[in-house]
Design an enzyme around this catalytic site. Structure first.
Site, PDB file in Angstrom:
ATOM      1  N   ARG A   1       0.824  -1.216   0.000  1.00 39.55           N
ATOM      2  CA  ARG A   1       0.000   0.000   0.000  1.00 39.55           C
ATOM      3  C   ARG A   1       0.851   1.256   0.000  1.00 39.55           C
ATOM      4  O   ARG A   1       0.381   2.334  -0.324  1.00 39.55           O
ATOM      5  CB  ARG A   1      -0.915  -0.008   1.221  1.00 39.55           C
ATOM      6  CG  ARG A   1      -2.027  -1.030   1.051  1.00 39.55           C
ATOM      7  CD  ARG A   1      -2.995  -1.019   2.212  1.00 39.55           C
ATOM      8  NE  ARG A   1      -4.155  -1.834   1.879  1.00 39.55           N
ATOM      9  CZ  ARG A   1      -4.848  -2.549   2.741  1.00 39.55           C
ATOM     10  NH1 ARG A   1      -4.509  -2.553   4.011  1.00 39.55           N
ATOM     11  NH2 ARG A   1      -5.880  -3.254   2.357  1.00 39.55           N
TER      12      ARG A   1
ATOM     13  N   LYS B   1       1.951 -19.189   7.990  1.00 38.09           N
ATOM     14  CA  LYS B   1       1.305 -19.429   9.268  1.00 38.09           C
ATOM     15  C   LYS B   1       1.138 -18.097   9.989  1.00 38.09           C
ATOM     16  O   LYS B   1       1.895 -17.175   9.680  1.00 38.09           O
ATOM     17  CB  LYS B   1       2.108 -20.426  10.096  1.00 38.09           C
ATOM     18  CG  LYS B   1       3.320 -19.816  10.825  1.00 38.09           C
ATOM     19  CD  LYS B   1       3.883 -20.754  11.820  1.00 38.09           C
ATOM     20  CE  LYS B   1       5.016 -20.147  12.596  1.00 38.09           C
ATOM     21  NZ  LYS B   1       4.690 -19.200  13.642  1.00 38.09           N
TER      22      LYS B   1
ATOM     23  N   ASP C   1       5.192 -23.659   6.662  1.00 37.16           N
ATOM     24  CA  ASP C   1       5.739 -23.599   8.010  1.00 37.16           C
ATOM     25  C   ASP C   1       7.244 -23.718   7.799  1.00 37.16           C
ATOM     26  O   ASP C   1       7.736 -24.799   7.469  1.00 37.16           O
ATOM     27  CB  ASP C   1       5.206 -24.768   8.849  1.00 37.16           C
ATOM     28  CG  ASP C   1       5.798 -24.786  10.248  1.00 37.16           C
ATOM     29  OD1 ASP C   1       6.818 -24.102  10.473  1.00 37.16           O
ATOM     30  OD2 ASP C   1       5.247 -25.472  11.120  1.00 37.16           O
ATOM     31  N   HIS C   2       7.956 -22.611   7.961  1.00 34.78           N
ATOM     32  CA  HIS C   2       9.349 -22.603   7.527  1.00 34.78           C
ATOM     33  C   HIS C   2      10.194 -23.646   8.252  1.00 34.78           C
ATOM     34  O   HIS C   2      11.262 -24.017   7.798  1.00 34.78           O
ATOM     35  CB  HIS C   2       9.967 -21.204   7.700  1.00 34.78           C
ATOM     36  CG  HIS C   2      10.232 -20.846   9.124  1.00 34.78           C
ATOM     37  ND1 HIS C   2       9.308 -20.233   9.931  1.00 34.78           N
ATOM     38  CD2 HIS C   2      11.319 -21.045   9.895  1.00 34.78           C
ATOM     39  CE1 HIS C   2       9.828 -20.057  11.125  1.00 34.78           C
ATOM     40  NE2 HIS C   2      11.046 -20.532  11.138  1.00 34.78           N
TER      41      HIS C   2
ATOM     42  N   LYS D   1      13.853 -26.617   7.123  1.00 37.48           N
ATOM     43  CA  LYS D   1      15.186 -26.765   7.718  1.00 37.48           C
ATOM     44  C   LYS D   1      15.769 -28.126   7.343  1.00 37.48           C
ATOM     45  O   LYS D   1      15.085 -29.151   7.416  1.00 37.48           O
ATOM     46  CB  LYS D   1      15.109 -26.630   9.239  1.00 37.48           C
ATOM     47  CG  LYS D   1      14.818 -25.211   9.704  1.00 37.48           C
ATOM     48  CD  LYS D   1      14.798 -25.148  11.216  1.00 37.48           C
ATOM     49  CE  LYS D   1      14.394 -23.760  11.695  1.00 37.48           C
ATOM     50  NZ  LYS D   1      15.384 -22.737  11.359  1.00 37.48           N
TER      51      LYS D   1
ATOM     52  N   GLU E   1      13.936 -20.789  22.653  1.00 37.04           N
ATOM     53  CA  GLU E   1      14.471 -19.534  22.115  1.00 37.04           C
ATOM     54  C   GLU E   1      15.034 -18.710  23.264  1.00 37.04           C
ATOM     55  O   GLU E   1      14.466 -18.692  24.354  1.00 37.04           O
ATOM     56  CB  GLU E   1      13.353 -18.723  21.449  1.00 37.04           C
ATOM     57  CG  GLU E   1      12.732 -19.380  20.239  1.00 37.04           C
ATOM     58  CD  GLU E   1      11.667 -18.478  19.637  1.00 37.04           C
ATOM     59  OE1 GLU E   1      11.927 -17.932  18.564  1.00 37.04           O
ATOM     60  OE2 GLU E   1      10.610 -18.304  20.255  1.00 37.04           O
TER      61      GLU E   1
ATOM     62  N   HIS F   1       5.072 -25.742  14.552  1.00 37.48           N
ATOM     63  CA  HIS F   1       6.425 -26.314  14.472  1.00 37.48           C
ATOM     64  C   HIS F   1       6.554 -27.630  15.250  1.00 37.48           C
ATOM     65  O   HIS F   1       7.034 -28.633  14.737  1.00 37.48           O
ATOM     66  CB  HIS F   1       7.468 -25.355  15.059  1.00 37.48           C
ATOM     67  CG  HIS F   1       7.536 -24.023  14.371  1.00 37.48           C
ATOM     68  ND1 HIS F   1       7.165 -23.839  13.068  1.00 37.48           N
ATOM     69  CD2 HIS F   1       7.957 -22.810  14.814  1.00 37.48           C
ATOM     70  CE1 HIS F   1       7.346 -22.569  12.739  1.00 37.48           C
ATOM     71  NE2 HIS F   1       7.821 -21.924  13.781  1.00 37.48           N
TER      72      HIS F   1
ATOM     73  N   LYS G   1      10.147 -18.760  25.287  1.00 35.65           N
ATOM     74  CA  LYS G   1      10.977 -17.600  24.950  1.00 35.65           C
ATOM     75  C   LYS G   1      11.826 -17.234  26.158  1.00 35.65           C
ATOM     76  O   LYS G   1      11.491 -17.566  27.289  1.00 35.65           O
ATOM     77  CB  LYS G   1      10.083 -16.417  24.575  1.00 35.65           C
ATOM     78  CG  LYS G   1       9.499 -16.559  23.179  1.00 35.65           C
ATOM     79  CD  LYS G   1       9.103 -15.199  22.633  1.00 35.65           C
ATOM     80  CE  LYS G   1       8.715 -15.309  21.176  1.00 35.65           C
ATOM     81  NZ  LYS G   1       9.853 -15.546  20.281  1.00 35.65           N
TER      82      LYS G   1
END
Lengths: 356, 518
Positions: free
Chosen positions: B70, B176, B205-206, B210, B244, B268, B368
């Site tokens: 945009r 996702k 889903d990246h 992997k 993480e 994941h 996290k």
């Protein structure tokens, strides 16, 4: 790090070299990559070639594919050398930046009968329990003694049909080998180089509507380099098309061959080209109401211009992969024989055309 | 009567010239249209991934990329912006000027309003021109990289303006999250399947891109030594960890709505679980693999409301130190409500009710601001049935563990027992280790590189099918529903930089296990 040695002392010398490298790595607090070798690569050099050149050529292969490389070099001066063998370790940079030993290079300078019997040397130096890949470097397949012997020790043999000099004889030998008369599987560098041409035509006929044209092809015209290599490329590409589309040889013609598909004639015409940066300049498929022209606008690309009432897309382009040599990658070559039946059928038709 | 490309394709059968070529990683010409082309995902992941594919000569030369957004911008500004982003975010660093110069010629920016027919009609015109210029063969990929809330409308308008059926192949990539619960996932799937055939839809889903995740399949099905013991007779438990150390990275508002269950577990971790637990597929075709994954996800035992608290642990991080730096508590992060009850840590025990896995606990955890970034699947085998060396080893010997490290330090290790040198018969665990970095000199591609290439090649193996995503949602819905009915005003907390709340250990302790130290 490399050492010269004799034919009989080669493997002990290699073992000493490995121990020395291990000690040096330990002294420097570095890690000696203990990665097992994945293959023995036997490379044939029909002309004198020095250590540095062989190393430069094989190092990228070994970096991707830890191997023991055995280079058999045909060298008429070999008899004068008391130590015709040189052994060394090949290292490469890992993805983490550290250097690691990835393989071994053993070169043997041989002359005359010794070179012809080189397969015996290769067999005795091969690492046990892993595949042996023979890289038939230089002039292509001939009915020669060393080639026959190499077929016996190889799990896979890498050849390059573009180096053929006698197409009828050599496609006959190649045809027998790929037909399964030996244990060894074949990967042909020329077949890999033709990938982009095959890909370009496949892409042009990915358009469903255009596929109808395939049933009505009346001619295939090729402009190829005026050399046996160019002819070999033409034969293999036409062999591929014919195998995919069910064309069979009818007869030889003055300009090429006439093939038949369900009674319909398909004329194959080979014209000489002055192309220097490849073997094939253009290929044109014609049907009564359509033409598909494939050509290379640049060394990196092949495009197909589609002129057909049926095909909505008039222009497709395919990236031409980098030449197999000098950026030889063993994994490309090893997997290049995948879909072996298509290669086998293509070679069979190429052989039929070459011997017609 | 005219037939569209797909219908004619199936009427004529396969292209006889195509056989054997799909495996050569040489995709046909394409136009990739990125909705949200001026956004973060495009800049951080998609364009750098495309550039790296180009660098490895894996892209078709006839590729055009159209960023839709945009913001007002012309092609040149868009290219300059993507060059800067690729310099910052590409795994290969600053682009080669010559290569980038060629690559950027296929980059376009189209300012469009995604919410009106007119915007899509403009896009159609632009595409016709770009496709002719680049010879893309009319193949199109629509990539939805906008806010998820816009997905349904974009998909609907693609259908209403006929962009769902192009002159060549047409595919759509959906990022996702696929919904925020089962009902919204089903709604999104219904709209997507109304406009596109399932074979055109690539739910990405990246994590599945992997290398090490794909290696789970290779390890299991390209080796004969693992599969015979890959069952309840020999396996005691399975632990899957996706940890993480980072916090919210500016995504506070999104995370408040999502939480770790929606952000990591439903997608994941469930995918990892499915790959570990699935039966061998009959072949490596996309649907064969996805069929088996769905079966496992459907076999996951759904928790009853009163079982949630004893099988699931959630918490949020408090203040602490990560990498020597003081970090705030979750509730003090930007975009987070001071009285938030969104979970940043999740641990649970799942059971799979099928012949292979009956009674084997699958412990899942993710969070996290944990001690470090580490993802791993650990298979713990049974103890030996009778210990011969008990006199010298009164405490017994630890069981064998097969650990698949997803990231970092990607690889596989097996822990087994060995005799300790000496005159006695002391037994000690030793480790046999395979490291990707050591064994392969090549750097692994980024997950998006692999997945974008697969979309271009039309390979759906690493993408999630409709029934898979719904089955995964079904498995976690009892937990979400129990939490929604729960009137807690504050979640347990764990100190940032540690391995989560102490209570998470209780889940395993009751079964005689403990979390692996990563």
């Amino acid at each position: 790090m490399n050492l010269t040695t004799t034919l009989t002392d080669t493997l002990p010398t290699l073992a000493r070299l490995r121990e020395q490298a291990a000690r040096q790595a330990a002294d420097e607090g570095a890690e000696l990559n203990a990665q097992m070798l994945l293959a023995t690569i036997v490379a044939r050099y029909p002309d004198p070639t020095d250590w540095a050149e062989i190393k430069a050529e094989t190092q990228p292969v070994v970096a991707a594919y830890p191997s023991r490389v055995i280079a058999l070099v045909n060298d008429s001066a070999a008899a004068q050398s008391p130590d015709p063998v040189r052994v060394g370790l090949l290292s490469a940079q890992r993805s983490d930046g550290a250097s690691a030993i990835r393989g071994e290079l053993l070169t043997a300078a041989l002359q005359g009968r010794a070179f012809e019997e080189g397969a015996a040397i290769a067999a005795s130096w091969s690492a046990s329990g892993i595949p042996t890949v023979v890289w038939w470097n230089g002039p292509a397949v001939t009915d020669d003694h060393l080639f026959e012997d190499m077929l016996d020790i190889a799990d896979r043999i890498l050849v390059d049909s573009s180096a053929m000099t006698d197409l009828a004889a050599e496609f006959t030998v190649l045809g027998d080998v790929v037909a399964g008369s030996h244990h060894a599987r074949v990967t042909d560098a020329l077949w890999l180089r033709l990938l982009a041409w095959r890909q370009a035509f496949a892409q042009a006929f990915d358009q469903p509507a255009a596929r109808l044209d395939l049933e009505h092809v009346t001619s295939v015209e090729l402009a190829v380099q005026q050399s046996p290599g160019g002819q070999a490329a033409a034969l293999l590409l036409v062999g591929w098309m014919a195998s995919r589309l069910g064309w069979r040889l009818d007869r030889r013609t003055t300009q090429g061959w006439r093939l038949k598909s369900d009674g319909q004639a398909v004329d194959v015409i080979c014209d000489p080209s002055s192309i220097t940066n490849g073997l094939i300049e253009m290929v044109r498929l014609s049907a009564p109401t359509s033409r598909y022209l494939a050509y290379m606008p640049s060394p990196e690309d092949i495009v197909v211009d589609c002129q057909s009432d049926l095909a909505p897309i008039t222009h497709v382009a395919v990236r031409r992969p980098p030449p197999t040599r000098p950026r030889l990658r063993l994994d490309d070559l090893l997997t290049g024989g995948a879909h072996h039946h298509i290669f086998r059928q293509s070679v069979a038709i190429a052989r039929t055309l070459a011997t017609a | 009567m005219s037939m569209n490309g797909q219908a004619l394709d199936s009427a004529l059968g396969a292209n006889p010239l195509r056989e054997g070529l799909a495996f050569q990683e040489a995709p046909p010409g394409q136009t990739l249209i990125i909705f949200g082309g001026s956004g973060d995902l495009a800049a951080r992941k998609l364009i750098p991934a495309l550039y790296n594919l180009e660098r490895n000569a894996l892209l078709p030369s006839s590729l055009a990329v159209v960023g839709l957004g945009r913001r007002p911008m012309d092609d040149e500004s868009y290219r300059a912006r993507q060059l800067e982003a690729t310099t910052n975010f590409s795994r290969t660093g600053k682009p080669d000027p010559e290569l980038w110069s060629a690559f950027q010629q296929g980059l376009y920016y189209v300012r469009a309003d995604f919410s009106t027919h007119a915007g899509y009609e403009d896009l159609k015109r632009e595409l016709a021109e770009i496709e002719t210029r680049h010879g893309t063969g009319g193949n199109r990929i629509f990539y939805l990289a906008t806010q998820p809330s816009l997905f349904p409308e974009i998909i609907r308008l693609l259908g209403e303006t006929g962009l769902n059926r192009g002159p060549g192949t047409t595919r759509i990539v959906i990022e996702k999250p696929f919904g925020r619960d089962l009902a919204t996932a089903q709604d999104l799937n219904a709209i997507a399947n109304d406009v596109f055939d399932e074979s055109q839809i690539y739910r990405i889903d990246h994590y599945l891109g992997k290398e090490t995740v794909q290696n789970v399949l290779v390890l299991r099905f390209a080796n004969v030594i693992f599969e015979p013991v890959w069952n309840r007779r020999y396996i005691d438990s399975v632990q899957i960890t996706v940890a993480e150390s980072v916090g919210l990275e500016g995504r506070g508002t999104y995370y408040e709505e999502a939480g770790v269950l929606r952000d990591m577990v439903q997608n994941h971790i469930m995918q990892l679980l499915a790959l570990v637990a699935m039966e061998p597929p009959v072949d490596f075709q996309a649907d064969s693999i996805r069929d088996e994954k769905v079966k496992v996800l459907r076999a996951l035992r759904h928790l009853e409301p009163d079982q949630v608290s004893s099988n699931v642990m959630r918490a949020s991080y408090g203040a602490g130190f990560v990498d020597g730096r003081e970090v705030p508590a979750y509730r003090d992060e930007d975009g987070v409500a001071p009285d938030s009850t969104t979970e940043t840590y999740f641990a649970s025990r799942f059971l799979i009710d099928n012949w292979r896995w009956k009674g084997v606990p699958f412990y899942l955890r993710s969070g996290k601001r944990l001690a470090k970034r580490a993802s791993e699947i650990a298979i713990q085998f049974n103890e030996v049935p009778h210990l011969l060396f008990g006199d010298s080893n009164p405490d017994g010997v630890p069981p064998n563990v097969l650990a698949m490290r997803i990231q970092p330090d990607e690889g596989v290790s097996i822990t087994f027992e060995a005799k300790q040198p000496g005159l006695g018969m002391r037994v000690r665990p030793v480790r046999m280790d395979f490291g990707y970095g050591q064994s392969f000199a090549e750097e692994s591609p980024d997950a998006y590189e692999r997945l974008l290439l697969d979309v271009m090649l039309g390979d759906q193996t690493l993408f999630i099918r409709r029934d898979e995503t719904e089955a995964a949602w079904r498995a976690v819905m009892p937990i979400l529903e129990a939490w929604e009915g729960d009137s807690v005003s504050r979640l347990p907390t764990y100190e940032a930089g540690r391995w989560g709340p102490r209570q998470a250990g209780d889940l395993l302790r009751a079964d005689g296990f403990r979390w692996r130290r990563l």
